[in-house]
Design an enzyme around this catalytic site. Structure first.
Site: not given
Length: 804
Positions: A699, A742
């Site tokens: 990511s 996140k």
């Protein structure tokens, strides 16, 4: 060639006292007979078997020529075809007394009589058989007091040794008494001794009669010691066996007498209690029959037997288990909702799923309900959710810790044949709960190990599978136990640690980390009252303002759960408790500026603006098993040869992301206004700080691209932005996981804008409303969207500017 030393004593006999003569002359070669594990002494008779090819020819040559053999011990018995160098230098000249060939295997059996010693001089080749030049070593017949004295002692000690042998007769002692020559006496006794061939060879090589007598005396003394010790051990063993049999007989007689007099009250009382317990346990017929059979064994068993206590313990386990199914209390959904709301703040999606679970059980009590697995970082309330389910169902709650379990027997139990055997953790937990329909929390399911004693995860399949757990069989119990009424709830930190077959049997419910607002509410409602009570304080003695509580959350904790927050609150209250203990009239109001003197300096502070004030520095977002985290990525350029340098313990996936990002930057030099003519003259260094922590994942592609592009464009990245997402070589932003964790990490770090893949837009619904309202989200289709949003328009005049 094989010579069995076990046969020496059976066919050995003294040959007389006169020195025997030999037909071999000193100037003629002597035919050699190598042996592996026997030593022939002069005056002794030994049987040999010649089975090896060359040795057969040697024996045949000696018999055909009517010549004696030179019997000599090999240095290494493993050598199949020994050479001259493989033989000891001193052997014994022997006459062949008897010679027979076996028709079955062609082996040559011969009986040899030792005559005198010889020493090998040199081999003789070309004769077709093994022969050598030898030197005869005749026995000295000189007598002196020292020799006679040693011979007398040896004769006495040998008689003592023979007396200790179990089957030795007086003939052997009389045969030794008939030998007058000391040297022959020593040789004869040495041949009779059960000692290694190497030690016998040492005696054979001792030509001095006095020294030879000493060596034989030492060997005889050693054998006497061994025989005496063996005799003592045998007597002790027989004594113990006799004593044990006597005690057993006496106990049986005593038990019979006690039964006649009605005095065996204690064991009768124990059997009576177990009988009543079996009747009251309401076991299934199969189990009750097994228990009564075991009880019958117990009644026939002596109370002092080691099996007695094992059988009693086993029956106690059987009778103490909750075999009948208790009546279930009706499920009150409103009460269950109230219990969940009182015990947990937030977690709306999880609580809704638990209520749905309870609703289905209310409408279909006998249906096969799914097994819920709460997945999330530590401290978010996984265990307490299981307790709330038990309260809502009004059932007992029991927890089984699976962390570090690596033995299948800890799940299924040990068999009763093992010392200290016990049932497995599942059966033990059921007895502790006292109900067959308890709520059982399988804690830390992802920490199950696997060792040499089996796979515990495979054993858990039978426990959790509704098709099998109705007849779960613990190895210790040996009878089936129905687990189908148990409500199983599991917890885990990482889904990757759960075996695939186990995941298929469970419904995974994600528990994300808490926002700052949620932590504040949890602290006010639960943590502060709990820590006040733990420290013995009242609200009147210690006041913790909202600003102070928020400062603790913001500056002293940075976690997905609230465990560290509770510890910090406890530290503040312990500080106040000391003051109150010294002066009961104390009232403390803890303002934010006092936290540094109580908890120390601030442990966390926002460094985003400082880190991203230069080109080449970008804030990424990462997912960890304990929640989300900020990931700072730094890029720099130095003169070189076009190399790409990566540091910070990056994994293979992140390394490939950097390679793809650099290639994408090179392919877009024109649109990014980068002069790429000097790429081969500059090295680009990409570093992710906290180098001691390994990092990997799919990511960070967009963040890597922004870092390199920002560096080469000479433009800084906005300090209030963080980015996540993967890229393709065409510049398309690909979706990633862990969006909620996140985003919450970005919020904790002071980030106001988050750039994420457009295909992750549905994941924004999982983010709490108050967190969404505090942040701005930019959805990215391509990397061009990220460049327009996050890289500032004006160039930064700095030594970090790079003109390529």
């Amino acid at each position: 060639m094989s010579a069995d030393s076990e046969n020496e004593t059976s066919e050995s006999s003294p040959a007389g006292e006169a020195t025997a003569s030999t037909s071999a002359l000193p100037d003629e070669p002597l035919i050699l007979l190598p042996v592996r594990n026997a030593v022939l002494f002069p005056g002794m008779v030994l049987p040999f078997t010649a089975g090896r090819g060359q040795v057969k020819e040697d024996v045949q040559a000696a018999v055909k020529r009517q010549q004696p053999l030179g019997v000599v011990l090999q240095r290494d018995p493993r050598v199949q075809d020994p050479t001259f160098d493989d033989l000891n230098t001193i052997g014994t000249v022997a006459n062949v007394v008897r010679y027979v060939t076996s028709p079955e295997d062609g082996a040559h059996h011969l009986i040899c009589q030792g005559v005198e010693r010889f020493r090998l001089i040199a081999p003789v080749e070309g004769l077709g058989f093994r022969a050598a030049r030898v030197e005869f070593l005749p026995e000295t017949t000189a007598r002196n007091p020292a020799v006679d004295a040693r011979a007398l002692v040896l004769r006495q000690r040998a008689g003592e040794m023979i007396g200790l042998l179990p089957n030795a007769g007086g003939e052997l002692v009389r045969a030794l008494d008939a030998i007058e020559l000391p040297g022959l006496l020593a040789d004869t006794i040495a041949g009779l001794l059960d000692i290694p061939p190497e030690r016998k060879q040492e005696i054979l090589e001792t030509l001095d009669v006095c020294k030879r007598l000493d060596k034989v005396l030492d060997a005889v003394a050693g054998r006497i010691e061994v025989l005496r010790l063996s005799q003592e051990i045998g007597e002790q063993t027989r004594g113990r066996i006799d004593q044990r049999q006597r005690e057993m007989m006496l106990r049986e007689q005593l038990r019979t007498i006690q039964n006649e007099l009605g005095e065996n009250i204690e064991s009768r009382e124990e059997v009576r209690k177990l009988t009543e317990a079996i009747e009251a346990a309401h076991m299934p017929p199969e189990v009750e029959s097994h228990a009564r059979k075991e009880l019958g064994r117990l009644e026939r068993m002596p109370e002092a037997s080691s099996e007695y206590s094992i059988s009693v313990s086993y029956l106690e386990w059987l009778t103490e288990l909750p075999w009948p199914l208790p009546a279930e209390a009706p499920i009150d959904i409103a009460r269950a909702r109230q219990i969940l709301d009182e015990a947990h703040f937030g977690l709306d999606k999880v609580k809704r799923r638990i209520l749905e679970y309870l609703g289905v059980r209310k409408l279909n009590p006998h249906g096969k309900a799914p097994i819920l697995c709460f997945l999330g970082p530590p401290g978010v309330g996984k265990t307490s959710l299981g307790q709330s389910i038990a309260r809502a169902l009004e059932r007992p709650f029991v927890r089984v810790s699976l962390g570090g379990v690596h033995d299948e027997a800890e799940i299924r139990g040990h068999r009763r044949t093992y010392i200290g055997a016990m049932p497995g953790n599942i059966i033990q937990a059921i007895r502790k709960a006292g109900a067959r329909n308890c709520v059982m929390l399988l804690d830390e399911l992802d920490k199950l190990g696997q060792g040499v004693h089996g796979d515990p995860a495979a054993a858990m399949l039978e426990v959790l599978d509704p098709e099998q757990n109705a007849s779960f069989r613990d190895n210790y119990l040996g009878v089936p136990f129905d687990l189908s009424a148990i409500v199983f709830v599991a917890t885990a930190n990482q889904i990757e640690g759960i075996a695939g077959p186990l995941r298929d049997r469970m419904e995974i419910l994600d528990l994300p980390g808490y926002t700052e607002a949620e932590k504040f509410q949890i602290a006010q409602r639960f943590l502060v009252p709990r820590q006040l009570e733990a420290c013995g304080l009242t609200a009147a003695q210690c006041e913790l303002p909202d600003e102070t509580l928020r400062a603790i959350i913001r500056d002293y904790t940075r976690e997905a759960g609230v465990r560290s927050l509770e510890r910090q609150i406890g530290a503040v209250f312990r500080y106040v408790a000391l003051r109150v203990a010294e002066d009961p009239s104390t009232h403390e109001r803890i303002e934010p500026d006092r936290l540094s003197s109580i908890l120390g300096h601030r442990r966390f502070e926002s460094e985003v603006a400082m880190r991203t004030s230069l080109p080449g520095v970008v804030t990424g977002l990462a997912w960890t098993p304990v929640g989300g985290d900020l990931l700072f990525i730094e890029a720099s350029s130095t003169p070189g040869g076009g190399r790409l340098v990566l540091t910070g313990q990056l994994g293979d996936v992140m390394k490939e992301s950097v390679q793809a990002a650099l290639t994408l930057v090179k392919s877009r030099c024109e649109s990014l206004h980068i002069d790429c003519s000097n790429f081969d003259k500059r090295d680009i260094h990409v570093h992710v700080p906290a180098g001691a922590v390994p990092k990997d994942g799919p990511s960070a592609g967009v963040a890597m691209f922004i870092a390199i592009a920002s560096l080469l464009m000479g433009r800084a990245v906005r300090s209030d932005c963080a980015v996540t997402g993967e890229i393709s070589l065409r510049g398309i932003v690909l979706p990633v996981g862990g969006i909620k964790e996140k985003v919450l990490a970005a919020l904790r770090g002071g980030i106001k804008t988050v750039l994420l893949p457009a295909r992750n837009a549905p994941d924004l619904e999982d983010i709490p409303v108050d967190a969404r309202n505090q942040m701005r989200f930019v959805l990215l289709e391509t990397v061009d969207d990220a460049v327009r949003e996050i890289i500032e328009d004006e160039s930064v005049t700095s030594s970090r500017n790079v003109d390529i």
